[in-house]
Design a protein around this motif. Structure first.
Motif, PDB file in Angstrom:
ATOM      1  N   ASP A 101       0.828  -1.198   0.000  1.00 22.41           N
ATOM      2  CA  ASP A 101       0.000   0.000   0.000  1.00 22.41           C
ATOM      3  C   ASP A 101       0.866   1.253   0.000  1.00 22.41           C
ATOM      4  O   ASP A 101       0.639   2.180  -0.778  1.00 22.41           O
ATOM      5  N   ALA A 102       1.847   1.288   0.877  1.00 23.33           N
ATOM      6  CA  ALA A 102       2.719   2.456   0.981  1.00 23.33           C
ATOM      7  C   ALA A 102       3.500   2.670  -0.310  1.00 23.33           C
ATOM      8  O   ALA A 102       3.654   3.814  -0.769  1.00 23.33           O
ATOM      9  N   ASP A 146       3.087   5.927  -2.544  1.00 24.27           N
ATOM     10  CA  ASP A 146       4.276   6.732  -2.829  1.00 24.27           C
ATOM     11  C   ASP A 146       4.479   6.895  -4.334  1.00 24.27           C
ATOM     12  O   ASP A 146       4.858   7.976  -4.800  1.00 24.27           O
ATOM     13  N   TRP A 163      -4.695   8.821   1.377  1.00 24.97           N
ATOM     14  CA  TRP A 163      -4.034   7.779   2.174  1.00 24.97           C
ATOM     15  C   TRP A 163      -5.015   7.173   3.175  1.00 24.97           C
ATOM     16  O   TRP A 163      -5.047   5.962   3.371  1.00 24.97           O
ATOM     17  N   TRP A 197      -7.154   4.830   1.198  1.00 33.02           N
ATOM     18  CA  TRP A 197      -6.361   4.237   0.137  1.00 33.02           C
ATOM     19  C   TRP A 197      -7.013   2.993  -0.465  1.00 33.02           C
ATOM     20  O   TRP A 197      -6.955   2.778  -1.670  1.00 33.02           O
TER      21      TRP A 197
END
Length: 166
Positions: A3-4, A8, A44, A47
């Motif tokens: 996810d991050a 990003d 976020w 998300w």
């Protein structure tokens, strides 16, 4: 972790474009950056939903636009004062053409300005602009035609030498 990394990647790919879009809509770089930062924060937080959207970038751009509009509505007097002062501000890195473009965009209606920025400066198709603005394609074409016509008159200038010889 996935996810991050995906988030990003989205941020890296489009944050600058979205700030540019909002700057053209608002005429204020700080407000544009603040609205985009808030929109990415909301993206976020949501998300799992945003990543499944047809265009996560469009989702963030739409939310950032709404944040900016909301800010305008909450602080109408402050914004009017800022716009009067912003005309005289010198912005590093801008040339006469950039300033003329920003001034011409400011003279358009909000809908015309948004359509012109999305279509001509963000390279979205008319159908994509219509979807993002939640308007019929014909309405977007009208906004674009009116905006181009108005801006054409504002941005066209005769070179001085030709004008004095004619």
């Amino acid at each position: 972790m996935r996810d991050a990394e995906e988030f990003d990647a989205l941020y890296t790919a489009c944050a600058g474009r979205i700030v540019g879009h909002l700057y053209l809509l608002t005429g204020n770089l700080n407000e544009a950056e603040d609205a985009v930062a808030e929109a990415f924060t909301r993206a976020w937080q949501r998300w799992q939903t945003v990543r499944e959207a047809d265009s996560p970038e469009a989702w963030v751009r739409r939310v950032a636009s709404r944040i900016a509009v909301s800010s305008w509505r909450k602080a109408t007097n402050r914004i009017r004062a800022h716009h009067r002062a912003a005309v005289d501000q010198s912005v590093p890195g801008l040339n006469e053409n950039h300033v003329a473009l920003l001034q011409a965009l400011r003279r358009l209606s909000a809908d015309e300005r948004r359509a012109v920025v999305l279509h001509h400066l963000n390279d979205l198709s008319v159908a994509e602009v219509a979807a993002e603005m939640q308007r019929p394609v014909g309405t977007v074409k009208t906004y674009l035609a009116r905006g181009r016509r108005a801006m054409g008159g504002m941005l066209t200038e005769e070179p001085q030498e030709e004008a004095s010889h004619g």
